[in-house]
Design a protein around this motif. Structure first.
Motif, PDB file in Angstrom:
ATOM      1  N   ILE A  58       0.706  -4.730  42.551  1.00  0.00           N
ATOM      2  CA  ILE A  58       0.295  -5.213  43.869  1.00  0.00           C
ATOM      3  C   ILE A  58      -0.275  -4.063  44.682  1.00  0.00           C
ATOM      4  CG2 ILE A  58       1.077  -6.276  46.018  1.00  0.00           C
ATOM      5  CD1 ILE A  58       3.288  -7.643  44.414  1.00  0.00           C
ATOM      6  N   CYS A  59      -1.422  -4.286  45.277  1.00  0.00           N
ATOM      7  CA  CYS A  59      -2.064  -3.291  46.139  1.00  0.00           C
ATOM      8  C   CYS A  59      -1.508  -3.434  47.555  1.00  0.00           C
ATOM      9  CB  CYS A  59      -3.576  -3.506  46.135  1.00  0.00           C
ATOM     10  SG  CYS A  59      -4.482  -2.321  47.158  1.00  0.00           S
ATOM     11  N   GLY A  60      -1.196  -2.303  48.193  1.00  0.00           N
ATOM     12  CA  GLY A  60      -0.663  -2.321  49.558  1.00  0.00           C
ATOM     13  C   GLY A  60      -1.707  -2.537  50.627  1.00  0.00           C
ATOM     14  N   ASP A  61      -2.978  -2.588  50.235  1.00  0.00           N
ATOM     15  CA  ASP A  61      -4.068  -2.790  51.189  1.00  0.00           C
ATOM     16  C   ASP A  61      -4.399  -4.277  51.311  1.00  0.00           C
ATOM     17  OD1 ASP A  61      -4.109  -0.062  51.014  1.00  0.00           O
ATOM     18  OD2 ASP A  61      -5.962   0.045  49.857  1.00  0.00           O
ATOM     19  N   ASN A  62      -4.770  -4.685  52.518  1.00  0.00           N
ATOM     20  CA  ASN A  62      -5.334  -6.009  52.734  1.00  0.00           C
ATOM     21  C   ASN A  62      -6.592  -5.864  53.579  1.00  0.00           C
ATOM     22  OD1 ASN A  62      -3.683  -8.512  51.761  1.00  0.00           O
ATOM     23  ND2 ASN A  62      -2.151  -6.997  52.367  1.00  0.00           N
ATOM     24  N   TYR A  63      -7.514  -6.785  53.414  1.00  0.00           N
ATOM     25  CA  TYR A  63      -8.771  -6.693  54.154  1.00  0.00           C
ATOM     26  C   TYR A  63      -9.213  -8.068  54.609  1.00  0.00           C
ATOM     27  CZ  TYR A  63     -10.305  -7.745  49.380  1.00  0.00           C
ATOM     28  OH  TYR A  63     -10.445  -8.301  48.132  1.00  0.00           O
ATOM     29  N   TRP A  64     -10.122  -8.060  55.564  1.00  0.00           N
ATOM     30  CA  TRP A  64     -10.622  -9.306  56.153  1.00  0.00           C
ATOM     31  C   TRP A  64     -12.033  -9.055  56.658  1.00  0.00           C
ATOM     32  CZ3 TRP A  64     -11.310 -10.364  61.630  1.00  0.00           C
ATOM     33  CH2 TRP A  64     -11.533 -11.726  61.937  1.00  0.00           C
ATOM     34  N   VAL A  65     -12.960  -9.906  56.285  1.00  0.00           N
ATOM     35  CA  VAL A  65     -14.341  -9.815  56.741  1.00  0.00           C
ATOM     36  C   VAL A  65     -14.765 -11.189  57.229  1.00  0.00           C
ATOM     37  CG1 VAL A  65     -16.724  -9.213  56.152  1.00  0.00           C
ATOM     38  CG2 VAL A  65     -14.827  -8.055  54.993  1.00  0.00           C
ATOM     39  N   LYS A  66     -15.380 -11.235  58.411  1.00  0.00           N
ATOM     40  CA  LYS A  66     -15.770 -12.544  58.928  1.00  0.00           C
ATOM     41  C   LYS A  66     -17.007 -12.440  59.805  1.00  0.00           C
ATOM     42  CE  LYS A  66     -14.053 -16.720  61.126  1.00  0.00           C
ATOM     43  NZ  LYS A  66     -12.874 -17.453  61.615  1.00  0.00           N
TER      44      LYS A  66
ATOM     45  N   VAL B 186     -12.073  -5.527  58.507  1.00  0.00           N
ATOM     46  CA  VAL B 186     -10.790  -4.858  58.719  1.00  0.00           C
ATOM     47  C   VAL B 186     -10.202  -4.442  57.373  1.00  0.00           C
ATOM     48  CG1 VAL B 186      -8.391  -5.181  59.482  1.00  0.00           C
ATOM     49  CG2 VAL B 186     -10.274  -6.142  60.831  1.00  0.00           C
ATOM     50  N   ILE B 187      -9.698  -3.207  57.309  1.00  0.00           N
ATOM     51  CA  ILE B 187      -8.861  -2.771  56.193  1.00  0.00           C
ATOM     52  C   ILE B 187      -7.543  -2.299  56.784  1.00  0.00           C
ATOM     53  CG2 ILE B 187      -8.533  -1.131  54.303  1.00  0.00           C
ATOM     54  CD1 ILE B 187     -11.542  -0.929  54.031  1.00  0.00           C
ATOM     55  N   CYS B 188      -6.463  -2.810  56.249  1.00  0.00           N
ATOM     56  CA  CYS B 188      -5.134  -2.418  56.711  1.00  0.00           C
ATOM     57  C   CYS B 188      -4.332  -1.952  55.498  1.00  0.00           C
ATOM     58  CB  CYS B 188      -4.447  -3.594  57.400  1.00  0.00           C
ATOM     59  SG  CYS B 188      -2.888  -3.164  58.175  1.00  0.00           S
ATOM     60  N   ASP B 189      -3.779  -0.750  55.597  1.00  0.00           N
ATOM     61  CA  ASP B 189      -3.042  -0.140  54.495  1.00  0.00           C
ATOM     62  C   ASP B 189      -1.576  -0.015  54.889  1.00  0.00           C
ATOM     63  OD1 ASP B 189      -2.103   1.296  52.360  1.00  0.00           O
ATOM     64  OD2 ASP B 189      -3.380   3.049  52.662  1.00  0.00           O
ATOM     65  N   GLY B 190      -0.724  -0.783  54.240  1.00  0.00           N
ATOM     66  CA  GLY B 190       0.709  -0.685  54.514  1.00  0.00           C
ATOM     67  C   GLY B 190       1.275   0.597  53.943  1.00  0.00           C
ATOM     68  N   MET B 191       2.094   1.296  54.724  1.00  0.00           N
ATOM     69  CA  MET B 191       2.692   2.539  54.256  1.00  0.00           C
ATOM     70  C   MET B 191       3.647   2.254  53.104  1.00  0.00           C
ATOM     71  SD  MET B 191       1.417   4.992  55.929  1.00  0.00           S
ATOM     72  CE  MET B 191       0.607   5.446  57.470  1.00  0.00           C
TER      73      MET B 191
ATOM     74  N   LYS C  65       4.177   1.554  49.002  1.00  0.00           N
ATOM     75  CA  LYS C  65       3.406   0.986  47.903  1.00  0.00           C
ATOM     76  C   LYS C  65       3.977  -0.362  47.492  1.00  0.00           C
ATOM     77  CE  LYS C  65       6.044   3.887  44.704  1.00  0.00           C
ATOM     78  NZ  LYS C  65       5.970   4.945  43.699  1.00  0.00           N
ATOM     79  N   GLY C  66       3.166  -1.083  46.765  1.00  0.00           N
ATOM     80  CA  GLY C  66       3.618  -2.339  46.190  1.00  0.00           C
ATOM     81  C   GLY C  66       3.821  -3.464  47.186  1.00  0.00           C
ATOM     82  N   TYR C  67       4.825  -4.295  46.904  1.00  0.00           N
ATOM     83  CA  TYR C  67       5.011  -5.556  47.620  1.00  0.00           C
ATOM     84  C   TYR C  67       5.294  -5.368  49.104  1.00  0.00           C
ATOM     85  CZ  TYR C  67       6.652 -10.313  48.482  1.00  0.00           C
ATOM     86  OH  TYR C  67       6.808 -11.577  48.976  1.00  0.00           O
ATOM     87  N   SER C  68       6.180  -4.432  49.466  1.00  0.00           N
ATOM     88  CA  SER C  68       6.532  -4.238  50.878  1.00  0.00           C
ATOM     89  C   SER C  68       5.331  -3.746  51.680  1.00  0.00           C
ATOM     90  CB  SER C  68       7.694  -3.265  51.024  1.00  0.00           C
ATOM     91  OG  SER C  68       7.370  -1.988  50.520  1.00  0.00           O
ATOM     92  N   ALA C  69       4.547  -2.851  51.092  1.00  0.00           N
ATOM     93  CA  ALA C  69       3.348  -2.356  51.770  1.00  0.00           C
ATOM     94  C   ALA C  69       2.330  -3.480  51.956  1.00  0.00           C
ATOM     95  CB  ALA C  69       2.728  -1.210  50.971  1.00  0.00           C
ATOM     96  N   SER C  70       2.205  -4.321  50.935  1.00  0.00           N
ATOM     97  CA  SER C  70       1.266  -5.437  51.014  1.00  0.00           C
ATOM     98  C   SER C  70       1.681  -6.438  52.087  1.00  0.00           C
ATOM     99  CB  SER C  70       1.169  -6.135  49.656  1.00  0.00           C
ATOM    100  OG  SER C  70       0.263  -7.220  49.702  1.00  0.00           O
ATOM    101  N   LEU C  71       2.981  -6.716  52.188  1.00  0.00           N
ATOM    102  CA  LEU C  71       3.462  -7.648  53.205  1.00  0.00           C
ATOM    103  C   LEU C  71       3.174  -7.135  54.613  1.00  0.00           C
ATOM    104  CD1 LEU C  71       6.940  -8.931  51.927  1.00  0.00           C
ATOM    105  CD2 LEU C  71       4.815 -10.231  52.158  1.00  0.00           C
ATOM    106  N   SER C  72       3.401  -5.837  54.840  1.00  0.00           N
ATOM    107  CA  SER C  72       3.163  -5.252  56.164  1.00  0.00           C
ATOM    108  C   SER C  72       1.696  -5.345  56.546  1.00  0.00           C
ATOM    109  CB  SER C  72       3.617  -3.787  56.188  1.00  0.00           C
ATOM    110  OG  SER C  72       4.999  -3.673  55.999  1.00  0.00           O
ATOM    111  N   SER C  73       0.820  -4.955  55.631  1.00  0.00           N
ATOM    112  CA  SER C  73      -0.605  -4.967  55.955  1.00  0.00           C
ATOM    113  C   SER C  73      -1.138  -6.396  56.060  1.00  0.00           C
ATOM    114  CB  SER C  73      -1.401  -4.170  54.915  1.00  0.00           C
ATOM    115  OG  SER C  73      -1.259  -4.717  53.620  1.00  0.00           O
ATOM    116  N   GLU C  74      -0.618  -7.298  55.242  1.00  0.00           N
ATOM    117  CA  GLU C  74      -1.043  -8.697  55.312  1.00  0.00           C
ATOM    118  C   GLU C  74      -0.683  -9.315  56.664  1.00  0.00           C
ATOM    119  OE1 GLU C  74      -0.712 -12.798  52.662  1.00  0.00           O
ATOM    120  OE2 GLU C  74       0.862 -11.291  52.511  1.00  0.00           O
ATOM    121  N   ALA C  75       0.506  -8.984  57.189  1.00  0.00           N
ATOM    122  CA  ALA C  75       0.932  -9.521  58.481  1.00  0.00           C
ATOM    123  C   ALA C  75      -0.009  -9.077  59.591  1.00  0.00           C
ATOM    124  CB  ALA C  75       2.361  -9.066  58.790  1.00  0.00           C
TER     125      ALA C  75
END
Length: 195
Positions: A27-35, A45-50, A52-62
């Motif tokens: 799982i990548c800790g980064d999430n992005y959004w383009v609109k 937007v690129i958001c990088d959760g501090m 790695k893995g699932y917890s980082a992905s959840l933070s950035s996704e939120a």
């Protein structure tokens, strides 16, 4: 019947995106959004959760989901970043630390607006082969109250490259790098992604 006048859009924009997780993580800790927005703007937007893995992905996704919801309420980009920054400051949990790389393109005046919170540099490859590097000047979301806005101008044929940390750490921009970027003028960045 009435007539509706639509504002002129100066640019058609082709964009692409992709992500790769670090070796050993599924799982990548980064999430992005383009609109494409209704007001002749485009947001990316690129958001990088501090971490790695699932917890980082959840933070950035939120964070990315909050940005999308706030955009639907027709707030300005500055107000959105302020709200997200305040929220992350109140939450005040080490698991919720996130970087934010937020770009808004105004098609009417050719202006880019940047909000960078501990994010990787953004590169603007101009058609004349000059390169502008937009650097981060702030700590992660919630760690500082001041929001810094940076603006740059673009023109037809320019290329904007946003990334999370690590992608450009060991790249020095030369003519050949600009030529490489110019060759990728298609809405598909995947050939540029290598583990």
């Amino acid at each position: 019947d009435g007539m509706t006048m639509l504002p002129k859009m100066n640019y058609e924009i082709a964009y692409g995106y992709g992500s790769i997780s670090k070796v050993g993580n599924n799982i990548c800790g980064d999430n992005y959004w383009v609109k494409n927005l209704a007001n002749n703007k485009l947001a990316a937007v690129i958001c990088d959760g501090m971490g790695k893995g699932y917890s980082a992905s959840l933070s950035s996704e939120a964070v990315v989901q909050m940005i999308e919801e706030l955009y639907n309420s027709s707030m300005s980009s500055y107000a959105i970043v302020q709200i997200i920054n305040t929220y992350c400051g109140i939450k005040d949990s080490i698991d919720s630390f996130c970087t934010l790389d937020y770009l808004e393109l105004n098609r009417k005046n050719n202006e880019l607006t940047f909000y960078k919170m501990s994010s990787a540099p953004t590169y603007i490859f101009h058609k004349d082969k000059s390169v502008v590097k937009v650097n981060n000047k702030r700590l992660p979301l919630g760690k500082e109250s001041e929001i810094i806005v940076e603006n740059e101008k673009i023109d037809t044929g320019d290329i904007i490259v946003m990334s999370s940390d690590g992608v450009f750490d060991n790249i020095v921009m030369h003519d050949t790098d600009w030529n490489m970027m110019a060759a990728t003028q298609q809405p598909n960045p995947l050939p540029l992604l290598h583990p």
